[in-house]
Scaffold this motif. Structure first.
Motif, PDB file in Angstrom:
ATOM      1  N   THR A   1      23.337   6.357  28.374  1.00  0.00           N
ATOM      2  CA  THR A   1      24.694   6.324  27.837  1.00  0.00           C
ATOM      3  C   THR A   1      25.659   7.008  28.803  1.00  0.00           C
ATOM      4  O   THR A   1      25.414   8.131  29.225  1.00  0.00           O
ATOM      5  CB  THR A   1      24.751   7.039  26.475  1.00  0.00           C
ATOM      6  OG1 THR A   1      23.742   6.490  25.612  1.00  0.00           O
ATOM      7  CG2 THR A   1      26.108   6.868  25.836  1.00  0.00           C
TER       8      THR A   1
ATOM      9  N   LYS B   1      28.274   9.272  20.749  1.00  0.00           N
ATOM     10  CA  LYS B   1      27.046   8.625  20.280  1.00  0.00           C
ATOM     11  C   LYS B   1      26.141   9.622  19.561  1.00  0.00           C
ATOM     12  O   LYS B   1      25.599   9.332  18.483  1.00  0.00           O
ATOM     13  CB  LYS B   1      26.309   7.989  21.458  1.00  0.00           C
ATOM     14  CG  LYS B   1      25.077   7.187  21.062  1.00  0.00           C
ATOM     15  CD  LYS B   1      24.531   6.412  22.253  1.00  0.00           C
ATOM     16  CE  LYS B   1      23.363   5.514  21.844  1.00  0.00           C
ATOM     17  NZ  LYS B   1      22.905   4.671  22.982  1.00  0.00           N
TER      18      LYS B   1
ATOM     19  N   ALA C   1      19.318   8.341  23.332  1.00  0.00           N
ATOM     20  CA  ALA C   1      20.777   8.437  23.388  1.00  0.00           C
ATOM     21  C   ALA C   1      21.267   8.953  24.735  1.00  0.00           C
ATOM     22  O   ALA C   1      22.316   8.538  25.227  1.00  0.00           O
ATOM     23  CB  ALA C   1      21.276   9.350  22.273  1.00  0.00           C
TER      24      ALA C   1
END
Length: 237
Positions: free
Chosen positions: A207, A215, A203
């Motif tokens: 990102t 997220k 993640a």
């Protein structure tokens, strides 16, 4: 001043009736805090707010070493305030974890107590920079299980150190130099219950800062959201 970007969010989760977590972002001072309260309504939320309010009102000092000491003193002052509140209420359990990140002069310092954590992504690899003050942490350090496995242990919530617990508070510290591209994650255990090292790394790795907290929050909520969830991500640009 080192160029930084950050994002921060906190959520009550899907089960709890009160958010006992508190977060603080002071980008001008390059200080970020996550605090996870315990003690139920009017207890845990009071404790975590006391921690972040104390840090928010610490004096601004020019010297980085003096500023770090001011950060430490502000957390210790919160500890004393919570102890006085416990005495005024006639006893009981009121306390809060704390993980605080301060950045200055191309270096970082982190102070913590409890099981709220600081992670760092560097060169695509994730590293947990803090060590939980908990019963299961001793099993991890003894090589009997991993941190990910410890999250599912029956005593995973049993912490051994917190602000407001015990007469004297001992804060642990980790510090080091910054690298361009470093990404720091401060979080409460409401996230790490549902996101192990690999999930966090995936993640955090690619990102954008604008959506990374959302997220991570979605991962925790989709996993069950049984606890309050707090997330701060800080990028070294």
């Amino acid at each position: 001043m080192t160029l930084l970007r950050h994002t921060a969010t906190t959520h009550i989760g899907k089960v709890r009736k009160v958010n006992e977590d508190s977060i603080l972002s002071i980008p001008d001072q390059q200080v970020w805090v996550v605090s996870d309260g315990m003690g139920g309504h009017a207890g845990g939320d009071f404790a975590s707010r006391t921690v972040v309010d104390s840090v928010a009102t610490m004096p601004i000092l020019g010297d980085p070493a003096e500023q770090m000491q001011a950060l430490r003193r502000s957390i210790l002052a919160a500890h004393d305030t919570i102890l006085r509140e416990i005495a005024a209420r006639g006893g009981g359990t009121i306390g809060a974890t704390v993980v605080a990140l301060m950045i200055s002069d191309a270096h970082f310092v982190c102070l913590w107590a409890g099981d709220s954590r600081l992670y760092r992504m560097r060169g695509g690899q994730i590293e947990m920079l803090t060590t939980d003050h908990s019963i299961v942490a001793a099993l991890v350090l003894d090589g009997q299980m991993s941190w990910d496995e410890a999250e599912h242990h029956p005593q995973s919530n049993a912490i051994t150190r917190a602000v407001g617990v015990g007469e004297a508070l001992e804060l642990d510290k980790v510090r080091g130099p910054l690298d361009r591209g470093d990404r720091f994650l401060l979080c409460s255990d409401g996230l790490t219950k549902y996101a192990g090292f690999e999930t966090l790394a995936n993640a955090l790795r690619d990102t954008p800062i604008e959506v990374v907290a959302d997220k991570l929050m979605a991962i925790a909520l989709d996993g069950g959201g049984a606890d309050n969830i707090s997330i701060i991500v800080v990028d070294v640009v």
